[in-house]
Design a protein around this motif. Sequence first.
Motif, mmCIF file in Angstrom:
data_model
loop_
_atom_site.group_PDB
_atom_site.id
_atom_site.type_symbol
_atom_site.label_atom_id
_atom_site.label_comp_id
_atom_site.label_asym_id
_atom_site.label_seq_id
_atom_site.Cartn_x
_atom_site.Cartn_y
_atom_site.Cartn_z
ATOM 1 N N LEU A 1 0.779 -1.057 -0.203
ATOM 2 C CA LEU A 1 -0.132 0.247 -0.190
ATOM 3 C C LEU A 1 0.988 1.053 -0.057
ATOM 4 C CD1 LEU A 1 -3.134 -1.397 2.345
ATOM 5 C CD2 LEU A 1 -3.149 -1.052 -0.401
ATOM 6 N N SER A 2 1.893 1.159 0.598
ATOM 7 C CA SER A 2 3.027 2.184 0.579
ATOM 8 C C SER A 2 3.234 2.767 -1.215
ATOM 9 C CB SER A 2 3.992 2.439 1.643
ATOM 10 O OG SER A 2 4.912 3.116 1.753
ATOM 11 N N SER B 1 5.185 1.945 11.721
ATOM 12 C CA SER B 1 5.797 3.100 11.396
ATOM 13 C C SER B 1 5.186 3.955 9.976
ATOM 14 C CB SER B 1 6.961 2.276 11.413
ATOM 15 O OG SER B 1 8.041 3.272 10.620
ATOM 16 N N MET B 2 5.086 2.098 9.030
ATOM 17 C CA MET B 2 4.590 2.322 7.880
ATOM 18 C C MET B 2 3.368 3.077 7.683
ATOM 19 S SD MET B 2 5.898 -0.801 6.015
ATOM 20 C CE MET B 2 5.395 -1.934 6.713
ATOM 21 N N LEU C 1 2.740 7.135 6.569
ATOM 22 C CA LEU C 1 1.739 6.941 5.252
ATOM 23 C C LEU C 1 0.291 8.312 6.079
ATOM 24 C CD1 LEU C 1 0.813 6.419 2.649
ATOM 25 C CD2 LEU C 1 -0.923 4.344 3.659
ATOM 26 N N ILE C 2 -0.142 7.643 6.862
ATOM 27 C CA ILE C 2 -1.632 8.869 7.885
ATOM 28 C C ILE C 2 -1.041 9.628 7.709
ATOM 29 C CG2 ILE C 2 -3.127 8.830 9.084
ATOM 30 C CD1 ILE C 2 -3.263 5.745 8.930
ATOM 31 N N SER C 3 0.172 9.896 8.397
ATOM 32 C CA SER C 3 0.263 11.897 9.242
ATOM 33 C C SER C 3 1.067 12.175 7.435
ATOM 34 C CB SER C 3 1.713 11.340 10.187
ATOM 35 O OG SER C 3 3.056 10.855 9.187
ATOM 36 N N CYS C 4 1.884 11.590 6.540
ATOM 37 C CA CYS C 4 2.115 12.233 5.505
ATOM 38 C C CYS C 4 0.564 13.103 4.648
ATOM 39 C CB CYS C 4 2.675 11.118 4.551
ATOM 40 S SG CYS C 4 4.715 11.620 4.589
ATOM 41 N N ALA D 1 7.683 8.717 11.754
ATOM 42 C CA ALA D 1 7.880 7.557 11.686
ATOM 43 C C ALA D 1 8.754 6.542 12.574
ATOM 44 C CB ALA D 1 7.695 7.531 10.471
ATOM 45 N N PHE D 2 9.986 7.387 12.270
ATOM 46 C CA PHE D 2 11.162 6.123 12.799
ATOM 47 C C PHE D 2 10.350 6.755 14.518
ATOM 48 C CE2 PHE D 2 14.022 8.060 9.548
ATOM 49 C CZ PHE D 2 14.318 7.105 9.311
ATOM 50 N N VAL D 3 9.890 7.602 15.543
ATOM 51 C CA VAL D 3 9.079 7.171 16.700
ATOM 52 C C VAL D 3 8.789 5.624 16.973
ATOM 53 C CG1 VAL D 3 8.357 8.171 18.685
ATOM 54 C CG2 VAL D 3 10.211 9.283 17.953
#
Length: 552
Positions: free
Chosen positions: A140-141, A457-458, A462-465, A513-515
């Motif tokens: 999906l990413s 993370s993925m 994706l959602i935050s972006c 995403a790293f966190v």
Amino acid sequence: MSALVGSATLAAESKTVGEPVVNIGIFALFVLVTLVIVFRASRNNKTAADYYAAGRSFTGPQNGTAIAGDYLSAASFLGICGAIALNGYDGFLYSIGFLVAWLVALLLVAELLRNTGRFTMADVLSFRLKQRPVRMAAALSTLAVVFFYLLAQMAGAGGLVALLLGIEGVAAQGVVIAVVGALMILYVLVGGMKGTTWVQIIKAVLLIVGAGVMTLWVLARFGFSLSEVMQGAVDAAGEGGEALLGPGKQYGASATSQLNFLSLALALVLGTAGLPHVLMRFYTVPSAKEARRSVVWAIWLIGIFYLFTLVLGYGAGALVGPEAIKAAPGGVNSAAPLLAFELGGTVLLGVISAVAFATILAVVAGLTITAATSFAHDIYANVIKRGQVRPDGEVRVARMTVVAIGILAIVGGIFANGQNVAFLVALAFAVAASANLPTILYSLFWKRFNTSGALWSMYGGLISCIVLITFSPVVSGKVDPVTGDSLSMIKDTSVDFHVIPLENPGLISIPLAFVLGVVGTYLSKEKPHPEKFAEMEVRSLTGAGAEKATVH
């Protein structure tokens, strides 16, 4: 990279540069030659490895040239030249950023991914994690990155080609987008990765040779002195021209503009290491040794090209002038074609235009084969069919996916034509940096990492972006201080729902995403599998078993 070319769609007007008949003839010649090559390459597409990875039959130099062809988009040629012509030092930061981004990708992930996987990035991520949920998230990413990148390329192609061929009207430009999409479908449907690779090799050679010829021509005009070229650009800019030689002309106006540049740079530099269509190129070579050779070739070719952009950008500023560039149809993206017309007239303009068209077509083909592979191999074969599928059935689904993606790209490109599509490319790079890169790095280097961390993370990246881009000035609320016109996707200046001032969310979403990968890992009760990590580490560093990589 393609963000810069997107604005060509905004300025496509009835005015044309050069002779459309010459441009059409050179376009047709390129299409004819590449179609013959694609059909010849398709004769050996019998297995999944043939279709997805070109049978791992390309040498290091060949693959390195194809990588350069995949990496150097039209904006690297058109957009960066214009950015340097208008903004000097700040424009050249794009060239530096893209080259550094390539080095980061190579040093951190490229060879390790090639040794660990078979066809896609999801092969690597699912190697020691739970296969079905991780494959679905990775696919999906990948599809999100590819779709938004593809949408911008298609819209940019429509604007650029329509401009050069003198085509007016939204409907007519829609036809151009449909033709580009149809060619893309044909290339990938018939040729697979092998045909796509040869198109990219041809495009890379044309682009680098064309840029090299123009660079020498510009230098010859100024006695082969780069200092004189730069001084010519300063003189042509008139009052305040000295600003072209130092930092701050574009990104030094305010603290917000500096943060915007930092955020964009972070997304571009780190996003490249997670771009699936670039990483997929490493599966087309037969061994780790050839992968390393392809790396060396790619670095040299890409590095030389970005040095050319310095001369071409300042040369356009000196010989064409910033006012003429800004007033031309296509705006900043007209710098390279206008410079070609200034140097060699209609013929050189036609050749350079064909090179730009070839560049768009090659990148679009690379994106399409990546999306088709991701859906057919990851979602269909390994999630829906749980690995119980014949290779020829998987390839058949991949070809059906090519047609579906091509149609979606055509419709989306027509819809986006005439709009600001820069946010689509920003989203593609930001998604790659946020959703893909943290998970790739954690999978390769962190023993404790688990499935929960990967999903956090993925999906979190994706959602935050998407959310941050939606509520940023690129969608609403950005206004030209001089004219009062909207510079956002939404053209109604009364509509403004942007919350964050950043035009690219990388500064927020990438660290997030790293966190999230760390938090998800430690909150999970899933037991680590050190033996799987050890096996993956050996394979990624040595290439042992890479030819017969299996999923777990």
